[in-house]
Scaffold this active site. Structure first.
Site, PDB file in Angstrom:
ATOM      1  NE  ARG A  22      35.947   5.300  37.218  1.00  0.00           N
ATOM      2  CZ  ARG A  22      37.252   5.416  36.885  1.00  0.00           C
ATOM      3  NH1 ARG A  22      38.190   5.386  37.815  1.00  0.00           N
ATOM      4  NH2 ARG A  22      37.604   5.574  35.629  1.00  0.00           N
ATOM      5  CB  SER A  59      30.832   5.569  31.940  1.00  0.00           C
ATOM      6  OG  SER A  59      31.796   5.813  30.955  1.00  0.00           O
ATOM      7  CD  GLU A  66      31.954   5.639  36.352  1.00  0.00           C
ATOM      8  OE1 GLU A  66      32.276   4.574  35.790  1.00  0.00           O
ATOM      9  OE2 GLU A  66      32.514   6.713  36.124  1.00  0.00           O
TER      10      GLU A  66
HETATM   11  C1  LIG Z   1      30.719  13.808  29.450  1.00  0.00           C
HETATM   12  C2  LIG Z   1      31.183  13.164  30.730  1.00  0.00           C
HETATM   13  C3  LIG Z   1      32.366  12.442  30.753  1.00  0.00           C
HETATM   14  C4  LIG Z   1      32.810  11.852  31.923  1.00  0.00           C
HETATM   15  N1  LIG Z   1      33.991  11.162  31.908  1.00  0.00           N
HETATM   16  C5  LIG Z   1      34.458  10.608  33.044  1.00  0.00           C
HETATM   17  C6  LIG Z   1      35.697   9.906  33.050  1.00  0.00           C
HETATM   18  O1  LIG Z   1      36.406   9.824  32.053  1.00  0.00           O
HETATM   19  N2  LIG Z   1      36.113   9.370  34.217  1.00  0.00           N
HETATM   20  C7  LIG Z   1      35.377   9.462  35.371  1.00  0.00           C
HETATM   21  O2  LIG Z   1      35.815   8.957  36.411  1.00  0.00           O
HETATM   22  N3  LIG Z   1      34.197  10.107  35.394  1.00  0.00           N
HETATM   23  C8  LIG Z   1      33.708  10.678  34.264  1.00  0.00           C
HETATM   24  N4  LIG Z   1      32.514  11.336  34.278  1.00  0.00           N
HETATM   25  C9  LIG Z   1      31.690  11.347  35.504  1.00  0.00           C
HETATM   26  C10 LIG Z   1      31.940  12.542  36.435  1.00  0.00           C
HETATM   27  O3  LIG Z   1      32.416  13.671  35.713  1.00  0.00           O
HETATM   28  C11 LIG Z   1      32.931  12.191  37.550  1.00  0.00           C
HETATM   29  O4  LIG Z   1      32.429  11.136  38.353  1.00  0.00           O
HETATM   30  C12 LIG Z   1      33.243  13.389  38.443  1.00  0.00           C
HETATM   31  O5  LIG Z   1      34.304  13.059  39.276  1.00  0.00           O
HETATM   32  C13 LIG Z   1      32.067  13.840  39.294  1.00  0.00           C
HETATM   33  O6  LIG Z   1      32.396  15.107  39.838  1.00  0.00           O
HETATM   34  P1  LIG Z   1      31.251  16.145  40.202  1.00  0.00           P
HETATM   35  O7  LIG Z   1      31.887  17.336  40.809  1.00  0.00           O
HETATM   36  O8  LIG Z   1      30.389  16.415  39.040  1.00  0.00           O
HETATM   37  O9  LIG Z   1      30.469  15.337  41.303  1.00  0.00           O
HETATM   38  P2  LIG Z   1      28.873  15.197  41.457  1.00  0.00           P
HETATM   39  O10 LIG Z   1      28.325  14.503  40.281  1.00  0.00           O
HETATM   40  O11 LIG Z   1      28.310  16.506  41.812  1.00  0.00           O
HETATM   41  O12 LIG Z   1      28.807  14.224  42.702  1.00  0.00           O
HETATM   42  C14 LIG Z   1      29.199  12.872  42.588  1.00  0.00           C
HETATM   43  C15 LIG Z   1      29.289  12.272  44.000  1.00  0.00           C
HETATM   44  O13 LIG Z   1      30.374  12.901  44.672  1.00  0.00           O
HETATM   45  C16 LIG Z   1      29.928  13.507  45.889  1.00  0.00           C
HETATM   46  N5  LIG Z   1      30.675  14.753  46.046  1.00  0.00           N
HETATM   47  C17 LIG Z   1      30.867  15.732  45.115  1.00  0.00           C
HETATM   48  N6  LIG Z   1      31.649  16.709  45.623  1.00  0.00           N
HETATM   49  C18 LIG Z   1      31.940  16.342  46.894  1.00  0.00           C
HETATM   50  C19 LIG Z   1      32.700  16.933  47.966  1.00  0.00           C
HETATM   51  N7  LIG Z   1      33.347  18.095  47.815  1.00  0.00           N
HETATM   52  N8  LIG Z   1      32.749  16.279  49.149  1.00  0.00           N
HETATM   53  C20 LIG Z   1      32.120  15.083  49.318  1.00  0.00           C
HETATM   54  N9  LIG Z   1      31.387  14.475  48.358  1.00  0.00           N
HETATM   55  C21 LIG Z   1      31.314  15.098  47.171  1.00  0.00           C
HETATM   56  C22 LIG Z   1      28.425  13.722  45.703  1.00  0.00           C
HETATM   57  O14 LIG Z   1      27.731  13.714  46.934  1.00  0.00           O
HETATM   58  C23 LIG Z   1      28.044  12.552  44.827  1.00  0.00           C
HETATM   59  O15 LIG Z   1      27.754  11.401  45.615  1.00  0.00           O
HETATM   60  C24 LIG Z   1      32.045  11.962  33.107  1.00  0.00           C
HETATM   61  C25 LIG Z   1      30.851  12.705  33.092  1.00  0.00           C
HETATM   62  C26 LIG Z   1      30.424  13.302  31.921  1.00  0.00           C
HETATM   63  C27 LIG Z   1      29.165  14.113  31.927  1.00  0.00           C
END
Ligand SMILES: Cc1cc2nc3c(=O)[nH]c(=O)nc-3n(C[C@H](O)[C@H](O)[C@H](O)COP(=O)(O)OP(=O)(O)OC[C@H]3O[C@@H](n4cnc5c(N)ncnc54)[C@H](O)[C@@H]3O)c2cc1C
Length: 299
Positions: A161, A211, A286
């Site tokens: 992570r 999580s 996380e």
């Molecule tokens: C129901 C549910 C289940 C989930 N299950 C998992 C799982 O199984 N495994 C897991 O790892 N995560 C899980 N997550 C958490 C989440 O979906 C992941 O961490 C996902 O990768 C975040 O992506 P996002 O586009 O929503 O990023 P955001 O939440 O929008 O951003 C997260 C971070 O990434 C940065 N970021 C986003 N896009 C970019 C970019 N293009 N360039 C630079 N920085 C960027 C942001 O600045 C921020 O710091 C879950 C979430 C939910 C709601």
């Protein structure tokens, strides 16, 4: 790319929490991204990059700056043999399904993750003990001045992570991944099973952020995963305001109606303190908190 003014951030995250951002833009080209970054950096305006906001808690006061949302408009995908190149805004489920249909295996584990590839690379996210970094060949990034560079997998410093992108301020533009050939029906069946299992285990109806705490492998070996630790501490159903430790999975905090960021932060503290008292271990977050100043940090 018309900027939205006073845009409620609760509309741009899965927790449905957060006050208004001064501005929110969703660019459709990297030139537009570079322009916003250059303007904000020259004028000292905080600029926060987000994907689907599925790992973010926004401040109740919103953001005094600009949110740059990398989403559907920057989500091109190209497949050549076993090499896959995708832009940061592509959604993880869409990417997993598309490569599966092309008979490529290696991304089945991301099919149920409701984020973008950019967010996934930033977090080195994944499931079932896998992480997106395992398949990455290279990542193309843009810095705050609009300069681009390509980083090989080693340079991305992927760990559990963790990636180098958490230590420096850049935008993940696209990632190149190397996958393996597989049977389309077997890949589809595996993804279906993963989705079924997630539906069984995770709270699906109330807004949440997945999580909340990381599953530290060392702590997990002695005490189990954070969900089990929190449950054993008797915290299922604990709440502050409308933020509640899920009855279904104790590593999830759900928003049962109008939870505030302050409620979630207080509940995280409450869980952490109780777990320290009972086990001596400190749970690390996380999820990331976006302060109204634009600082992003683990709560
Ligand atoms: C129901 C549910 C289940 C989930 N299950 C998992 C799982 O199984 N495994 C897991 O790892 N995560 C899980 N997550 C958490 C989440 O979906 C992941 O961490 C996902 O990768 C975040 O992506 P996002 O586009 O929503 O990023 P955001 O939440 O929008 O951003 C997260 C971070 O990434 C940065 N970021 C986003 N896009 C970019 C970019 N293009 N360039 C630079 N920085 C960027 C942001 O600045 C921020 O710091 C879950 C979430 C939910 C709601």
């Amino acid at each position: 790319m018309d900027p939205l003014e006073n845009e409620p951030l609760r509309n741009h995250c899965t927790w449905r929490i957060g006050g208004p951002a001064d501005f929110l833009v969703e660019p459709s080209s990297w030139e537009q991204v570079a322009l916003v970054l250059q303007y904000s950096s020259e004028n000292g305006i905080p600029a926060v990059v987000i994907g689907k906001g599925s790992n973010l808690l926004f401040d109740d006061r919103g953001l005094r700056g600009v949110v740059i949302k990398i989403g559907r408009k920057l989500s091109r995908l190209a497949i050549a043999g076993t090499i896959v190149q995708a832009q940061g805004g592509i959604s993880a489920p869409r990417l997993a399904r598309a490569v599966g249909l092309a008979g490529l295996s290696g991304l089945e584990h991301i099919v149920g993750i409701p984020g973008t590839l950019g967010g996934l690379v930033f977090m080195n996210g994944g499931s079932l003990r896998r992480a997106i970094g395992d398949t990455i060949v290279e990542v193309r990034t843009m810095d705050r001045q609009g300069n681009t560079q390509t980083l090989g997998r080693q340079e991305c410093r992927f760990a559990y992570r963790h990636s180098r992108f958490q230590e420096e301020s850049c935008i993940i533009m696209e990632a190149t991944m190397a996958l393996a050939r597989g049977r389309r029906d077997a890949i589809a069946a595996e993804m279906l099973e993963i989705l079924r299992e997630r539906r069984r285990k995770f709270p699906m109806t109330l807004p949440n952020c997945g999580s909340v705490f990381t599953n530290d492998p060392q702590v997990c070996a002695s005490l189990g995963p954070p969900g089990k630790i929190i449950e054993s501490a008797g915290l299922k159903g604990a709440f502050v305001g409308d933020a509640v430790v899920s009855e279904r999975h104790a590593n999830f905090i759900v928003n049962r109606a109008n939870a505030k960021a302050e409620d979630v932060l207080s509940l995280i503290e409450l869980v952490r303190e109780r777990v320290i008292r009972q086990t001596g271990e400190t749970l690390e977050c996380e999820v990331r908190f976006v302060e109204s100043t634009g600082v992003i940090r683990a709560p």
